[in-house]
Design a protein around this motif. Sequence first.
Motif, PDB file in Angstrom:
ATOM      1  N   VAL A 183       0.821  -1.204   0.000  1.00  0.00           N
ATOM      2  CA  VAL A 183       0.000   0.000   0.000  1.00  0.00           C
ATOM      3  C   VAL A 183       0.857   1.257   0.000  1.00  0.00           C
ATOM      4  CG1 VAL A 183      -0.186   0.103   2.508  1.00  0.00           C
ATOM      5  CG2 VAL A 183      -2.001   1.100   1.125  1.00  0.00           C
ATOM      6  N   GLN A 187       1.354   3.442  -3.423  1.00  0.00           N
ATOM      7  CA  GLN A 187       0.336   4.417  -3.826  1.00  0.00           C
ATOM      8  C   GLN A 187       0.129   5.491  -2.770  1.00  0.00           C
ATOM      9  OE1 GLN A 187      -3.408   3.052  -5.604  1.00  0.00           O
ATOM     10  NE2 GLN A 187      -4.522   4.407  -4.217  1.00  0.00           N
ATOM     11  N   THR A 188       0.217   5.103  -1.509  1.00  0.00           N
ATOM     12  CA  THR A 188      -0.052   6.016  -0.404  1.00  0.00           C
ATOM     13  C   THR A 188       1.268   6.364   0.284  1.00  0.00           C
ATOM     14  OG1 THR A 188      -2.181   4.922  -0.065  1.00  0.00           O
ATOM     15  CG2 THR A 188      -1.373   6.329   1.714  1.00  0.00           C
ATOM     16  N   HIS A 199      -5.428  -3.597  -4.549  1.00  0.00           N
ATOM     17  CA  HIS A 199      -5.186  -3.032  -3.227  1.00  0.00           C
ATOM     18  C   HIS A 199      -6.100  -3.715  -2.207  1.00  0.00           C
ATOM     19  CE1 HIS A 199      -2.457   0.153  -4.552  1.00  0.00           C
ATOM     20  NE2 HIS A 199      -3.161   0.100  -5.660  1.00  0.00           N
ATOM     21  N   GLY A 243      -9.150  -0.750   2.864  1.00  0.00           N
ATOM     22  CA  GLY A 243      -9.542   0.617   2.522  1.00  0.00           C
ATOM     23  C   GLY A 243      -8.447   1.658   2.722  1.00  0.00           C
ATOM     24  N   SER A 258      -2.017  -3.799   2.780  1.00  0.00           N
ATOM     25  CA  SER A 258      -1.570  -2.951   3.878  1.00  0.00           C
ATOM     26  C   SER A 258      -0.984  -3.887   4.941  1.00  0.00           C
ATOM     27  CB  SER A 258      -2.728  -2.127   4.434  1.00  0.00           C
ATOM     28  OG  SER A 258      -2.284  -1.244   5.441  1.00  0.00           O
ATOM     29  N   SER A 293      -5.746   2.578   1.153  1.00  0.00           N
ATOM     30  CA  SER A 293      -5.236   3.357   0.030  1.00  0.00           C
ATOM     31  C   SER A 293      -6.256   4.301  -0.584  1.00  0.00           C
ATOM     32  CB  SER A 293      -4.699   2.428  -1.069  1.00  0.00           C
ATOM     33  OG  SER A 293      -5.744   1.627  -1.594  1.00  0.00           O
ATOM     34  N   SER A 294      -7.540   4.101  -0.318  1.00  0.00           N
ATOM     35  CA  SER A 294      -8.543   4.869  -1.051  1.00  0.00           C
ATOM     36  C   SER A 294      -9.601   5.556  -0.196  1.00  0.00           C
ATOM     37  CB  SER A 294      -9.264   3.950  -2.049  1.00  0.00           C
ATOM     38  OG  SER A 294      -9.849   2.831  -1.386  1.00  0.00           O
ATOM     39  N   LEU A 295      -9.671   5.245   1.089  1.00  0.00           N
ATOM     40  CA  LEU A 295     -10.739   5.793   1.921  1.00  0.00           C
ATOM     41  C   LEU A 295     -10.180   6.684   3.013  1.00  0.00           C
ATOM     42  CD1 LEU A 295     -12.931   2.581   2.424  1.00  0.00           C
ATOM     43  CD2 LEU A 295     -13.107   4.310   0.610  1.00  0.00           C
ATOM     44  N   ARG A 296     -10.894   7.748   3.316  1.00  0.00           N
ATOM     45  CA  ARG A 296     -10.572   8.616   4.453  1.00  0.00           C
ATOM     46  C   ARG A 296     -11.841   8.741   5.296  1.00  0.00           C
ATOM     47  NH1 ARG A 296      -6.596   7.288   2.934  1.00  0.00           N
ATOM     48  NH2 ARG A 296      -4.721   8.431   2.279  1.00  0.00           N
TER      49      ARG A 296
END
Length: 235
Positions: free
Chosen positions: A125, A128-129, A224, A228, A168, A230-233
């Motif tokens: 992860v 990307q992050t 991924h 979540g 992750s 890499s894509s969720l906040r």
Amino acid sequence: MSFKNKNFLIIGASSGIGFSLAQNLIEAEANVFSASRTQPDLPSKFLMWDAQNSDNQVFNELPAVLHGLVYCPGTINLKPFHRLTNEDFIKDFQINLLGAVSVIQANLGRLKASENASIILFSTVAVQTGMGFHASIASSKGAIEGLTKSLAAEFASTKIRVNAIAPSLTDTPLAKNLLSTPEKIDSSNKRHPMGRVGKSEDIASMAKLLLSDEGSWITGQIFHVDGGMSSLRMM
């Protein structure tokens, strides 16, 4: 998913994700061949192999046809950038990238012979992050993502699929120092939108799909599987 009598090579099946995947495939009546420094407690053919001192002659013991190859070795070398040495980067690239290159090259003929093979590599992860202290591992795993897409394009005509999974933090022996106390576990769980770190089985399930006939139209992708991260906040 039918895996009966199909041949799969898993590099790094002695623990963690590779071990879970090997168990799943063996239960599905596949023929599993494992290669690592330590022999796994599995009813599989074992080959002694080390990413840092690879002897690819061991693969001569494999059958003429491989239906899948999974490269699981990885590193978690978390340091401030100013403390990372050239040797740190070289070691991470050797284990994460060059080991995979070596294994794929050594077994490419066997994969082509199946006419419907799947290669699975592992990223993170952190590619990307952006994450602090991940410069060395993210660099080498970023190279894995580039390799995945390049090989997927090059091998498509031979019907070899190439994908990568980018987890992750996952509860494996490799991550034991990051999950060594209840406080660290709780903190890591809270950082993930799904409320927990990954389990080996979470990642192995995705790998099993990508090895299966049901995944036969999937190639060149980075998945991924990260709760979540890499894509969720979350609010």
